[in-house]
Design an enzyme around this catalytic site. Structure first.
Site, PDB file in Angstrom:
ATOM      1  N   THR A  54       0.805  -1.322  -0.048  1.00  0.00           N
ATOM      2  CA  THR A  54      -0.014  -0.022  -0.067  1.00  0.00           C
ATOM      3  C   THR A  54       0.941   1.172   0.080  1.00  0.00           C
ATOM      4  O   THR A  54       2.020   1.260   0.504  1.00  0.00           O
ATOM      5  CB  THR A  54      -0.977   0.033   1.281  1.00  0.00           C
ATOM      6  OG1 THR A  54      -1.935   1.203   1.463  1.00  0.00           O
ATOM      7  CG2 THR A  54       0.094   0.297   2.461  1.00  0.00           C
TER       8      THR A  54
ATOM      9  N   ASN B 229      -0.686   3.954   1.343  1.00  0.00           N
ATOM     10  CA  ASN B 229      -1.624   4.712   2.208  1.00  0.00           C
ATOM     11  C   ASN B 229      -1.171   4.675   3.573  1.00  0.00           C
ATOM     12  O   ASN B 229      -1.302   3.391   4.416  1.00  0.00           O
ATOM     13  CB  ASN B 229      -3.147   4.111   2.025  1.00  0.00           C
ATOM     14  CG  ASN B 229      -4.036   5.193   2.936  1.00  0.00           C
ATOM     15  OD1 ASN B 229      -3.543   5.470   4.024  1.00  0.00           O
ATOM     16  ND2 ASN B 229      -4.984   5.355   2.288  1.00  0.00           N
TER      17      ASN B 229
ATOM     18  N   ASP C 274      -7.873  -3.564  -0.234  1.00  0.00           N
ATOM     19  CA  ASP C 274      -8.617  -2.737  -1.073  1.00  0.00           C
ATOM     20  C   ASP C 274     -10.167  -2.434  -0.095  1.00  0.00           C
ATOM     21  O   ASP C 274     -10.674  -3.238   0.127  1.00  0.00           O
ATOM     22  CB  ASP C 274      -9.103  -2.982  -2.394  1.00  0.00           C
ATOM     23  CG  ASP C 274      -9.182  -1.776  -3.403  1.00  0.00           C
ATOM     24  OD1 ASP C 274      -8.303  -1.062  -3.223  1.00  0.00           O
ATOM     25  OD2 ASP C 274     -10.032  -1.798  -4.323  1.00  0.00           O
TER      26      ASP C 274
ATOM     27  N   GLY D 294      -9.537   9.845   4.789  1.00  0.00           N
ATOM     28  CA  GLY D 294     -10.609   9.656   3.834  1.00  0.00           C
ATOM     29  C   GLY D 294     -12.134  10.240   4.408  1.00  0.00           C
ATOM     30  O   GLY D 294     -12.230  11.395   4.664  1.00  0.00           O
ATOM     31  N   TYR D 295     -12.918   9.396   4.401  1.00  0.00           N
ATOM     32  CA  TYR D 295     -14.406   9.689   4.539  1.00  0.00           C
ATOM     33  C   TYR D 295     -14.678   9.726   6.142  1.00  0.00           C
ATOM     34  O   TYR D 295     -15.748   9.719   6.605  1.00  0.00           O
ATOM     35  CB  TYR D 295     -15.562   8.798   4.048  1.00  0.00           C
ATOM     36  CG  TYR D 295     -15.297   8.728   2.388  1.00  0.00           C
ATOM     37  CD1 TYR D 295     -16.184   9.768   1.882  1.00  0.00           C
ATOM     38  CD2 TYR D 295     -14.489   8.200   1.748  1.00  0.00           C
ATOM     39  CE1 TYR D 295     -15.980   9.833   0.353  1.00  0.00           C
ATOM     40  CE2 TYR D 295     -14.350   8.143   0.374  1.00  0.00           C
ATOM     41  CZ  TYR D 295     -14.975   8.962  -0.158  1.00  0.00           C
ATOM     42  OH  TYR D 295     -15.037   9.094  -1.770  1.00  0.00           O
ATOM     43  N   ASP D 296     -13.668   9.559   6.787  1.00  0.00           N
ATOM     44  CA  ASP D 296     -14.005   9.410   8.366  1.00  0.00           C
ATOM     45  C   ASP D 296     -14.723  10.598   8.980  1.00  0.00           C
ATOM     46  O   ASP D 296     -15.565  10.276   9.721  1.00  0.00           O
ATOM     47  CB  ASP D 296     -12.496   9.383   9.225  1.00  0.00           C
ATOM     48  CG  ASP D 296     -11.865   7.945   9.080  1.00  0.00           C
ATOM     49  OD1 ASP D 296     -12.752   6.962   8.948  1.00  0.00           O
ATOM     50  OD2 ASP D 296     -10.854   7.719   9.560  1.00  0.00           O
TER      51      ASP D 296
ATOM     52  N   HIS E  89     -14.000  -1.727  10.040  1.00  0.00           N
ATOM     53  CA  HIS E  89     -13.875  -2.731   9.043  1.00  0.00           C
ATOM     54  C   HIS E  89     -12.550  -3.482   8.763  1.00  0.00           C
ATOM     55  O   HIS E  89     -12.384  -4.587   8.740  1.00  0.00           O
ATOM     56  CB  HIS E  89     -14.157  -2.239   7.598  1.00  0.00           C
ATOM     57  CG  HIS E  89     -13.673  -0.760   7.451  1.00  0.00           C
ATOM     58  ND1 HIS E  89     -13.769   0.169   8.301  1.00  0.00           N
ATOM     59  CD2 HIS E  89     -12.920  -0.397   6.370  1.00  0.00           C
ATOM     60  CE1 HIS E  89     -13.235   1.075   7.859  1.00  0.00           C
ATOM     61  NE2 HIS E  89     -12.604   0.787   6.764  1.00  0.00           N
ATOM     62  N   ARG E  90     -11.350  -2.589   8.805  1.00  0.00           N
ATOM     63  CA  ARG E  90     -10.196  -2.940   8.581  1.00  0.00           C
ATOM     64  C   ARG E  90      -9.545  -3.744   9.804  1.00  0.00           C
ATOM     65  O   ARG E  90      -9.074  -4.768   9.784  1.00  0.00           O
ATOM     66  CB  ARG E  90      -9.239  -1.730   8.706  1.00  0.00           C
ATOM     67  CG  ARG E  90      -7.968  -1.873   8.176  1.00  0.00           C
ATOM     68  CD  ARG E  90      -7.302  -0.495   7.626  1.00  0.00           C
ATOM     69  NE  ARG E  90      -7.444  -0.032   6.332  1.00  0.00           N
ATOM     70  CZ  ARG E  90      -8.431   0.941   6.296  1.00  0.00           C
ATOM     71  NH1 ARG E  90      -8.849   1.553   7.249  1.00  0.00           N
ATOM     72  NH2 ARG E  90      -8.965   1.057   5.196  1.00  0.00           N
TER      73      ARG E  90
HETATM   74  P1  ITT Z   1      -3.362   1.787  -1.662  1.00  0.00           P
HETATM   75  O1  ITT Z   1      -4.213   1.274  -2.822  1.00  0.00           O
HETATM   76  O2  ITT Z   1      -2.146   2.219  -1.947  1.00  0.00           O
HETATM   77  O3  ITT Z   1      -3.717   0.663  -0.473  1.00  0.00           O
HETATM   78  P2  ITT Z   1      -5.674   3.960  -1.233  1.00  0.00           P
HETATM   79  O4  ITT Z   1      -5.705   5.210  -0.546  1.00  0.00           O
HETATM   80  O5  ITT Z   1      -5.548   4.054  -3.082  1.00  0.00           O
HETATM   81  O6  ITT Z   1      -4.121   3.108  -0.902  1.00  0.00           O
HETATM   82  P3  ITT Z   1      -8.057   2.291  -1.848  1.00  0.00           P
HETATM   83  O7  ITT Z   1      -7.589   2.196  -2.989  1.00  0.00           O
HETATM   84  O8  ITT Z   1      -8.341   0.859  -1.151  1.00  0.00           O
HETATM   85  O9  ITT Z   1      -6.799   2.816  -1.020  1.00  0.00           O
HETATM   86  O10 ITT Z   1      -8.985   3.405  -1.567  1.00  0.00           O
HETATM   87  C1  ITT Z   1      -9.660   3.329  -0.340  1.00  0.00           C
HETATM   88  C2  ITT Z   1     -10.345   4.505  -0.248  1.00  0.00           C
HETATM   89  O11 ITT Z   1     -11.761   4.432   0.949  1.00  0.00           O
HETATM   90  C3  ITT Z   1      -9.529   5.514   0.656  1.00  0.00           C
HETATM   91  O12 ITT Z   1      -8.865   6.291   0.058  1.00  0.00           O
HETATM   92  C4  ITT Z   1     -10.757   6.212   1.510  1.00  0.00           C
HETATM   93  O13 ITT Z   1     -11.367   7.494   0.722  1.00  0.00           O
HETATM   94  C5  ITT Z   1     -11.885   5.430   1.561  1.00  0.00           C
HETATM   95  N1  ITT Z   1     -11.602   4.588   2.953  1.00  0.00           N
HETATM   96  C6  ITT Z   1     -11.368   3.194   3.224  1.00  0.00           C
HETATM   97  N2  ITT Z   1     -11.416   2.995   4.160  1.00  0.00           N
HETATM   98  C7  ITT Z   1     -11.581   3.941   5.087  1.00  0.00           C
HETATM   99  C8  ITT Z   1     -11.419   4.310   6.396  1.00  0.00           C
HETATM  100  O14 ITT Z   1     -11.123   3.569   7.309  1.00  0.00           O
HETATM  101  N3  ITT Z   1     -11.710   5.659   6.726  1.00  0.00           N
HETATM  102  C9  ITT Z   1     -12.198   6.666   5.827  1.00  0.00           C
HETATM  103  N4  ITT Z   1     -12.017   6.136   4.431  1.00  0.00           N
HETATM  104  C10 ITT Z   1     -11.873   5.153   4.254  1.00  0.00           C
END
Ligand code: ITT
Length: 197
Positions: free
Chosen positions: A9, A11, A70, A151-153, A178-179
């Site tokens: 990742t 992120n 993902d 993100g959307y937190d 969820h994670r």
């Molecule tokens: P990698 O693909 O490098 O792992 P990414 O940020 O691009 O990182 P994703 O493609 O899985 O990851 O996108 C997930 C998105 O969903 C993330 O950028 C957030 O906008 C949202 N998201 C996922 N889990 C979240 C969480 O726990 N809290 C808030 N937003 C979340």
């Protein structure tokens, strides 16, 4: 000695969250820490396929045990959007502010604000894949609250909670996350299969 797993990742928030669960059990290193600077494309329409692709590419590059995840926010009244496109909802820049703004705009006047976060982890041990998912149901708030997390937190209120994910510290978010749930399944699997035996 603790087994090292590459977490495929870019992120850092995901790394922090998953590390908090795997701490003391696995040595987790991010792509950056492994000296790997790639952004694996996520061309598919499902979390499962995209997660699989990320771990597959990193396994092919390194030959090492690794995992990816993902995740996305699925809103009932929007037929599951932004879903697999959560990071890029308002454009390719993955700008959380703009994503939230677009979401709140789409939700304008909507009474049903139910949503869920979903994570799919793709684990690759000796090249063999195994997936684990985790779901957290909740609702989308009318306004942003809090500044923790990512993100959307700031607009997600988990069922059973009284504040948004962005108003929680990591330990509190982990009570709902969820994670966290997906990572716990991963740990259960490792325990049951007594890997690395
Ligand atoms: P990698 O693909 O490098 O792992 P990414 O940020 O691009 O990182 P994703 O493609 O899985 O990851 O996108 C997930 C998105 O969903 C993330 O950028 C957030 O906008 C949202 N998201 C996922 N889990 C979240 C969480 O726990 N809290 C808030 N937003 C979340």
């Amino acid at each position: 000695m603790m087994t090292t797993l590459i977490f495929a990742t870019n992120n850092d928030n995901k790394v922090k969250e998953i590390r908090s669960v795997l701490q003391g059990k696995f040595h987790v290193i991010s792509l950056k820490e492994a000296g790997i600077f790639v952004d694996v494309p996520e061309p598919y329409n499902t979390l499962e396929e995209n997660a699989s692709e990320k771990s597959r590419v990193i396994y092919l590059m390194t030959g090492k045990d690794c995992f990816s995840e993902d995740s996305g926010l699925e809103v009932n009244v929007l037929d599951g959007a932004p879903g697999v496109r959560s990071a890029r909802y308002a454009g390719d820049a993955n700008n959380p502010e703009m994503n939230i703004e677009k979401l709140l705009h789409e939700m304008d006047g909507k009474v049903d604000r139910r949503a869920r976060f979903r994570t799919v982890i793709s684990l690759r041990l000796f090249g063999q894949e195994k997936q684990f998912d985790g779901i957290c149901t909740g609702t989308i708030t009318m306004l942003q609250q809090g500044s923790a997390g990512f993100g959307y937190d700031p607009v997600f209120l988990p069922d059973g909670g009284d504040k948004t994910f962005a108003e929680m510290d990591l330990a509190e978010k982990n009570l709902f996350s969820h994670r966290k749930k997906a990572t716990e399944k991963f740990l259960d699997y490792i325990k049951e299969s007594s890997w690395p035996g």
